[in-house]
Design an enzyme around this catalytic site. Structure first.
Site, PDB file in Angstrom:
ATOM      1  N   ASP A  82       0.834  -1.191   0.000  1.00 55.20           N
ATOM      2  CA  ASP A  82       0.000   0.000   0.000  1.00 55.20           C
ATOM      3  C   ASP A  82       0.873   1.247   0.000  1.00 55.20           C
ATOM      4  OD1 ASP A  82      -2.031   1.792   0.213  1.00 55.20           O
ATOM      5  OD2 ASP A  82      -2.531   1.320   2.287  1.00 55.20           O
ATOM      6  N   ASP A 283      -2.912   6.742  -6.006  1.00 56.83           N
ATOM      7  CA  ASP A 283      -3.161   5.829  -4.899  1.00 56.83           C
ATOM      8  C   ASP A 283      -3.432   4.401  -5.353  1.00 56.83           C
ATOM      9  OD1 ASP A 283      -3.721   4.658  -2.523  1.00 56.83           O
ATOM     10  OD2 ASP A 283      -5.438   5.907  -2.027  1.00 56.83           O
TER      11      ASP A 283
END
Ligand SMILES: *[C@@H]1O[C@H](CO)[C@@H](O)[C@H](O)[C@H]1NC(C)=O
Ligand SMILES: *[C@@H]1O[C@H](CO)[C@@H](O)[C@H](O)[C@H]1NC(C)=O
Ligand SMILES: *[C@@H]1O[C@H](CO)[C@@H](O)[C@H](O)[C@H]1NC(C)=O
Ligand SMILES: *[C@@H]1O[C@H](CO)[C@@H](O)[C@H](O)[C@H]1NC(C)=O
Ligand SMILES: *[C@@H]1O[C@H](CO)[C@@H](O)[C@H](O)[C@H]1NC(C)=O
Ligand SMILES: *[C@@H]1O[C@H](CO)[C@@H](O)[C@H](O)[C@H]1NC(C)=O
Ligand SMILES: *[C@@H]1O[C@H](CO)[C@@H](O)[C@H](O)[C@H]1NC(C)=O
Length: 483
Positions: A82, A283
């Protein structure tokens, strides 16, 4: 996944026991990752709480997994990567959730036992992280050797999850100022990437991500390097936006300067011009791409998608993949083209199911005042270098499924990223609470007619199918909770 085994079998190995002697001149750590789709009741995409308030879709998401090892001797664990959070945490066999799952809990991801690791170190303080989607993990901190890409990084601090919602840990590789403990007023600790630099495994705090086609099994992260075989031409370097209240960048936010839609024949229409430049967050933790409502609506209309209120997002007939053309995202010094078909994401995993006409359209509207989010439906078309030392992104057009490899080290200093050019007018909009341009609803930005995108696609989803879509969504994804 398969192709990695063929291309670079050496680096697929995860055990420190098989630690490789790397070419001493190359300070690059290559980490292949696999992609997996998960349903809404499993782990979701993660975003640290308090970041961007995203409308959360309870659908199938792609998660990216890397194999790492923790401890000595190495314990195999897979973590989900992430870029939007900055803490690493692992599961332990005696956590609530692993114990609860009747023996098979946490088997897939693996668990860490500090008692059998000779390099485990005690770290004071409690670990706790909460993600925007409601997932959380809490426990204690530890430090140990983390094996990644065949390299052992010593003294890496991470959390051991004792309570939480997920059976698998996370490899958060965002800015250290995003660590969960910083929100409690504490100073950040040196993260994985800082430790890589400290231990001279890479030259500077920078890594590149090749997400590749979402349908391809694998992608790769290069810590300290780029792979010129994976993108076209050169990279454009774009400074990150800073928040007005902070002295340095803490998010991978760059300025989107324009958006144009093109049909397969090169006919184009500007959806957003430079006067409407907006900050946009890159993202990997978001599945979809979030654009201003009016732009998203135009695109939704254009592909004939239907917004299903219960699902909070647009659904589309998968046959729309026949649409040619692209949405072109303009940044300082470069344009990233995303094929329209690449925004169309399968809603089911069963390719031969009768109802495999249902797809999601991976563009959603975002409220004014929020930073836009460029998620996986955008990022897979881009090759992105996240250069934390220089607070910049270097970005280029990806080459899907490229099998060519030419890994070049990222150096240090202002022009560390090779094959990257910073245009003279590459500035960035600072991010404030009202970051999104105030002109978001100006009449000039509205659709002025039917865009000429393609004549190859024919069918549209009529109103009549909305009910059908909802019921399909419900049955396929068991979203009964939403109805
Ligand atoms: C991770 O390890 C598993 C088990 O050895 C293997 O099947 C998988 O391909 C590995 N994934 C990656 C991305 O290397
Ligand atoms: C080992 O981990 C447990 C949690 O599983 C923790 O309570 C303990 O303090 C840790 N020991 C050391 C030496 O870090
Ligand atoms: C890349 O490979 C995947 C898996 O083989 C395939 O489904 C996909 O269509 C390929 N993408 C392109 C753009 O060729
Ligand atoms: C990229 O870098 C390589 C090696 O440094 C060089 O040979 C090549 O010409 C560069 N390509 C571009 C497009 O800048
Ligand atoms: C749409 O594009 C086609 C082919 O490029 C062209 O022949 C046609 O005139 C265009 N239609 C409009 C309304 O611009
Ligand atoms: C989806 O598209 C296919 C192919 O054009 C068509 O046969 C089918 O009826 C469409 N389904 C819906 C629900 O519109
Ligand atoms: C679709 O629904 C809208 C609003 O519910 C309505 O205005 C429109 O006429 C409908 N279109 C068709 C083709 O039925």
């Amino acid at each position: 996944m398969r192709s990695w085994l063929l291309v670079l079998p050496l680096f697929v190995s995860t055990g420190l026991s098989t630690l490789l002697v790397r070419d001493g001149s190359s300070k690059v750590i290559r980490v292949p990752f696999s992609k997996e789709r998960v349903t809404h009741h499993q782990v979701n995409k993660r975003e640290p709480a308090g970041k961007t308030a995203l409308q959360k879709l309870d659908n199938k998401d792609f998660l990216f997994y890397a194999n790492v090892t923790v401890g000595t001797p190495p314990q195999n664990i897979r973590l989900h990567i992430d870029t939007g959070s900055s803490d690493i945490w692992v599961e332990t066999a005696n956590s609530e959730i692993c114990k609860r799952a009747e023996g098979r809990g946490c088997e897939v991801g693996g668990t860490y036992n500090n008692e059998t690791s000779s390099t485990a170190q005690y770290v004071e303080g409690d670990f706790s992280i909460m993600y925007v989607d409601g997932q959380y993990a809490s426990g204690v901190y530890a430090k140990d050797t983390l094996g990644i890409g065949g390299v052992g990084v010593k003294d890496v601090q991470f959390g051991i999850g004792l309570q939480g919602t997920s059976e698998e840990g996370v490899l958060g590789i965002g800015f250290e100022r995003r660590q969960s403990r910083v929100s409690s007023g504490l100073e950040p600790y040196p993260g994985l990437i800082t430790q890589m630099v400290n231990q001279e495994l890479i030259n500077s705090r920078a890594y590149s991500v090749w997400l590749n086609d979402l349908n391809a099994a694998a992608g790769e992260i290069l810590f300290g390097g780029i792979d010129t075989g994976k993108f076209k031409g050169s990279l454009a370097t774009i400074p990150l936006s800073r928040r007005t209240d902070l002295p340095s960048a803490i998010d991978f936010i760059i300025t989107l300067r324009g958006l144009t839609i093109e049909n397969g024949d090169g006919v184009s229409r500007v959806l957003m011009d430079e006067s409407r430049s907006v900050p946009a967050l890159l993202d990997t933790g978001a599945s979809f791409t979030y654009l201003p409502h009016d732009i998203a609506n135009q695109l939704v209309e254009l592909v004939g998608a239907v917004t299903v209120p219960e699902y909070k997002g647009p659904a589309v007939n998968c046959s729309k993949r026949a649409l040619e053309g692209s949405v072109d995202f303009e940044f300082a010094g470069t344009t990233i083209k995303v094929n329209i078909r690449d925004f169309i994401v399968d809603a089911t995993d069963e390719p031969n199911a009768d109802n495999h006409i249902l797809c999601y359209f991976g563009i959603l509207g975002m409220d004014e005042g929020s930073v836009l989010t460029l998620g996986d439906t955008f990022l897979r078309s881009a090759y992105v270098v996240y250069d934390m030392d220089n607070e910049a992104i270097s970005i280029g057009q990806t080459i899907f499924n490229s099998t060519s490899t030419n890994i070049v080290e990222i150096g240090s200093g202002p022009n560390a990223v090779p094959n990257a050019t910073r245009s003279t007018d590459a500035d960035s909009i600072p991010v404030t609470a009202t970051a999104v341009s105030g002109t978001a609803n100006s009449p000039g930005a509205k659709s002025t007619g039917s865009p000429n995108v393609s004549n190859s696609a024919t069918t549209t989803l009529h109103n009549v199918s909305t009910k059908f879509l909802i019921s399909s969504l419900v049955s396929i994804l068991s979203l009964t909770v939403l109805l």
